[in-house]
Design a protein around this motif. Structure first.
Motif, PDB file in Angstrom:
ATOM      1  N   ARG A 115       0.959  -3.420  -1.202  1.00 56.25           N
ATOM      2  CA  ARG A 115       0.317  -3.235   0.288  1.00 56.25           C
ATOM      3  C   ARG A 115       0.137  -4.409   1.025  1.00 56.25           C
ATOM      4  O   ARG A 115      -0.245  -4.221   2.165  1.00 56.25           O
ATOM      5  N   VAL A 124      -6.520   1.937   3.719  1.00 55.07           N
ATOM      6  CA  VAL A 124      -5.680   1.732   4.843  1.00 55.07           C
ATOM      7  C   VAL A 124      -4.990   3.268   4.732  1.00 55.07           C
ATOM      8  O   VAL A 124      -4.870   3.922   3.684  1.00 55.07           O
ATOM      9  N   ASP A 171      -0.489   1.434   8.172  1.00 53.84           N
ATOM     10  CA  ASP A 171      -1.170   0.312   8.387  1.00 53.84           C
ATOM     11  C   ASP A 171      -0.450  -0.732   7.505  1.00 53.84           C
ATOM     12  O   ASP A 171       0.592  -0.601   6.516  1.00 53.84           O
ATOM     13  N   LEU A 177      -1.005  -4.906   6.088  1.00 51.77           N
ATOM     14  CA  LEU A 177      -1.653  -5.864   5.921  1.00 51.77           C
ATOM     15  C   LEU A 177      -0.912  -7.300   5.487  1.00 51.77           C
ATOM     16  O   LEU A 177      -0.132  -7.417   4.474  1.00 51.77           O
TER      17      LEU A 177
END
Length: 713
Positions: A65, A40, A44, A46
């Motif tokens: 993340r 990533v 980005d 998640l």
């Protein structure tokens, strides 16, 4: 779609990965581990959407993340995907499933080739994960099964479907495309990804494929879960076929089962027992798909379960059922507002809608108890028809006899399609049915009333009066009462339907929530104009463009924003280009109510240049005019339909219809006034609307009419 940049390799944009989750805490840990392996970039996201009712991911260790959000209103993967998309911040949304494995370069692989501005959906490939040594796992690999029963798409069309589509096991969606169609439809188990892709393509977005962006789907290792998936997938196919007639036909059964039987015999006789077993499993999959096609696609017990909850409440006031066609449509927010206002008065409110709209209003979907006739399965229809014939045989025969007469003017649904809503009305204890628009919903309400004895009423709004008045007199004659939202339309109906309906036909103002539509920032005081309307002839928007061009030559406007979608999009874009208004006029497409409120905060004048269309279609009273006045925005409108009943010199101007020059003069007159004078006009308009067009007063009027008709007491 205008203004989107080409996405090129080497500098990809931020991407929000969205994964719906419904499983155990151990399953959640596996999902987190799989996502953690993806490469990533800094911006980005998640996002794992916990769709379990008790929040099983709440206690998981937090990976910096990963972000976990809850979606508990409905146990449906499409609801979870919508919630995840609403939480996401990126221009691109990348959907996958919790039973998929992604390679490290998965996100980057989508952007190895340029993505052009008109591409709203990119379908990645899905392959079978080579996991499991059981016979069922070997069978799944041999048949190429993937999520939702599809084969890897690549550049090919999805198996058994007539149009290109992707599946949410691996689907990249441009945020603008997701917004344009209102996301995935909720209240379903399967088929929502295919239907979403088709809606987006119908809205003008293009779908591309990226075989290089591949995920692996972990196959079931036991027979029962695989059969359950086949049933669910086939129920989704049936639902898609009800929305797009003939595009997802029933699976073939007889010949395939015959081939399976022959295969079992041949492979058994030749000693190839595993192949024989595979043929036997094929037969069970075919039978499961056939059964699923007849079953419900709802994520739970459906509306019947919700109705039973309302019946058990001893404190709730009597039940009102609202019937409408496409609900909740973005251009018909007044229907949802009325339902919410009735519920706010303590009444149990259900909505019986024919279909979901192409662009749904998700807020209303989640707030209201809605049953869709398009969701009623073959089994549900058959059982309900038997119940109806047994309970009301004579009324059912009479309904069948009347169909021929009704069908001379409009499409008439067969009685089996009315069985499920009839049963829901009776079991839910509905005491009154209120139909919006004298179209299919009113015909269904009239028939349901004749079948059950529950009184109904009808509210007319525009095209159902002037353009397509189908069985209009009978729908009014049979109703306990009828309403329309302007003196203009009431007078027209009384003149054309005869005196017999006069005492049962009333004006009912579609009101405005003055608290929601309240100015929260200073009036701008510039030269900006806003129009909120469907892009159809009766809205008169081409005359607004003529007015804007007129003013550009003598008193230029700062900007003109037109909010809405419709069949005249291309024509208006061409007119804008021809008149040289690209820098001034913005065609913004559909926007949800909150976005409209924000735009009203920023505008100086609302334009509503309504006309009578060539086919007779016209408005009665656009609700956005009252919303603008509640926001203290002066209005310039035509002296057509019911607009003179609301737009007055103290807070607006009226001009002749289809007169671009007169419209330009009126806009210039208002916009040339000192800011303080326009502020006073706005305040006067709001004061009048709150006194005469308040939604609470309209709700009380409707309830009084229902009570007098013998409905909700």
């Amino acid at each position: 779609m205008a203004g989107q940049s080409v996405v090129r390799s080497g500098g990809r944009p931020p991407v929000s990965v969205v994964v719906p989750f419904y499983g155990s805490a151990r399953d959640g840990e596996a999902v987190g581990s799989a996502l953690a392996s993806i490469s990533v970039q800094r911006d980005d996201e998640l996002i794992v959407v916990d769709n379990t009712p008790e929040g099983r991911l709440a206690s998981l260790p937090r990976d910096p993340r990963l972000r976990v959000v809850a979606a508990t209103a409905e146990q449906s993967s499409y609801h979870a995907r919508n919630v995840g998309a609403e939480e996401a911040a990126s221009e691109w949304l990348l959907f996958t499933d919790s039973d998929c494995l992604q390679p490290e370069s998965w996100i980057d692989d989508y952007f190895l080739r340029p993505i052009l501005p008109d591409c709203g959906i990119v379908a990645g490939a899905v392959a079978s994960a080579a996991e499991g040594a059981t016979l069922v796992a070997r069978y799944a690999r041999s048949r190429g099964h993937v999520s939702h029963g599809h084969r890897a798409a690549g550049e090919r069309r999805i198996e058994s479907f007539a149009r290109p589509a992707g599946i949410t096991a691996n689907l990249l969606v441009r945020r603008a495309a997701w917004d344009a169609v209102g996301g995935f439809h909720e209240g379903i188990r399967s088929g929502g990804d295919v239907e979403f892709c088709w809606r987006a393509q119908d809205a003008g977005w293009r779908l591309e494929a990226r075989e290089e962006a591949m995920v692996l789907h972990v196959q079931p290792t036991r027979l029962r879960p695989m059969l359950r998936k086949a049933v669910r997938w086939s129920a989704g196919r049936a639902w898609v076929n009800r929305r797009f007639r003939g595009m997802s036909p029933p699976p073939k059964v007889i010949r395939p089962l015959g081939r399976c039987a022959a295969g079992v015999a041949v492979w058994t006789l030749t000693g190839q027992l595993e192949r024989a077993v595979f043929k036997a499993i094929d037969a069970t999959m075919i039978a499961s798909a056939a059964a699923g096609y007849c079953l419900s696609n709802s994520p739970s017990s459906g509306s019947a379960g919700r109705v039973s909850e309302s019946r058990r409440s001893p404190t709730a006031r009597p039940s009102v059922t609202i019937m409408t066609d496409a609900f909740p449509a973005l251009s018909e927010t007044f229907v949802a507002n009325e339902a919410l206002a009735l519920r706010g008065r303590g009444h149990r409110v259900r909505v019986e809608a024919s279909i979901r709209p192409a662009r749904p209003l998700r807020e209303a979907v989640r707030q209201l108890d809605i049953s869709y006739l398009e969701d009623d399965s073959l089994v549900c229809k058959a059982l309900s028809l038997g119940w109806l014939l047994g309970r009301h045989p004579i009324r059912s025969v009479r309904d069948r006899a009347n169909r021929k007469r009704w069908a001379e003017q409009e499409d008439v649904w067969p009685l089996r399609s009315l069985g499920p809503p009839t049963r829901r009305l009776v079991r839910g204890g509905s005491e009154h049915v209120h139909a919006h628009f004298a179209a299919l919903a009113a015909l269904n309400a009239m028939r349901l009333s004749a079948l059950t004895g529950i009184p109904y009423s009808v509210a007319t709004h525009g095209y159902d009066i002037f353009q397509k008045p189908r069985n209009l007199a009978e729908k009014h004659d049979s109703a306990a009462f009828a309403v329309s939202d302007s003196e203009y339309s009431v007078a027209y109906l009384r003149e054309n339907l005869g005196a017999g309906n006069g005492d049962r036909l009333h004006k009912l103002v579609l009101g405005v929530d003055g608290e929601r539509f309240r100015r929260r920032s200073p009036y701008p005081g510039g030269r900006s104009v806003l129009a909120v309307a469907r892009l159809v002839e009766k809205k008169g928007l081409r005359h607004l463009l003529e007015a804007a061009a007129n003013l550009q030559r003598r008193a230029p406007l700062d900007r003109v924003r037109i909010v809405g979608g419709g069949p005249l999009q291309a024509e208006l874009e061409e007119q804008r280009r021809r008149l040289g208004l690209e820098a001034v006029v913005e065609l913004m497409g559909p926007r949800d109510p909150d976005a409209v409120i924000e735009l009203l905060e920023q505008t100086d004048v609302l334009a509503m240049p309504c006309i009578v269309a060539g086919d007779g279609d016209r408005d009665t009273m656009p609700v956005v005019v009252k919303e603008a006045l509640a926001m203290e925005v002066p209005v310039v409108a035509t002296d057509e339909v019911g607009l003179p009943e609301v737009v007055r010199p103290e807070w607006g101007r009226l001009v002749p219809p289809a007169d671009g020059a007169a419209l330009a003069d009126a806009l210039d007159e208002l916009l040339s006034m000192p800011r303080e004078q326009r502020v006073e006009m706005g305040r006067a308009g709001r004061s009048w609307v709150l006194e005469h067009c308040d939604i609470a007063s309209g709700t009380e009027t409707l309830l009084a009419l229902i009570k007098s008709s013998g409905g909700a007491r």
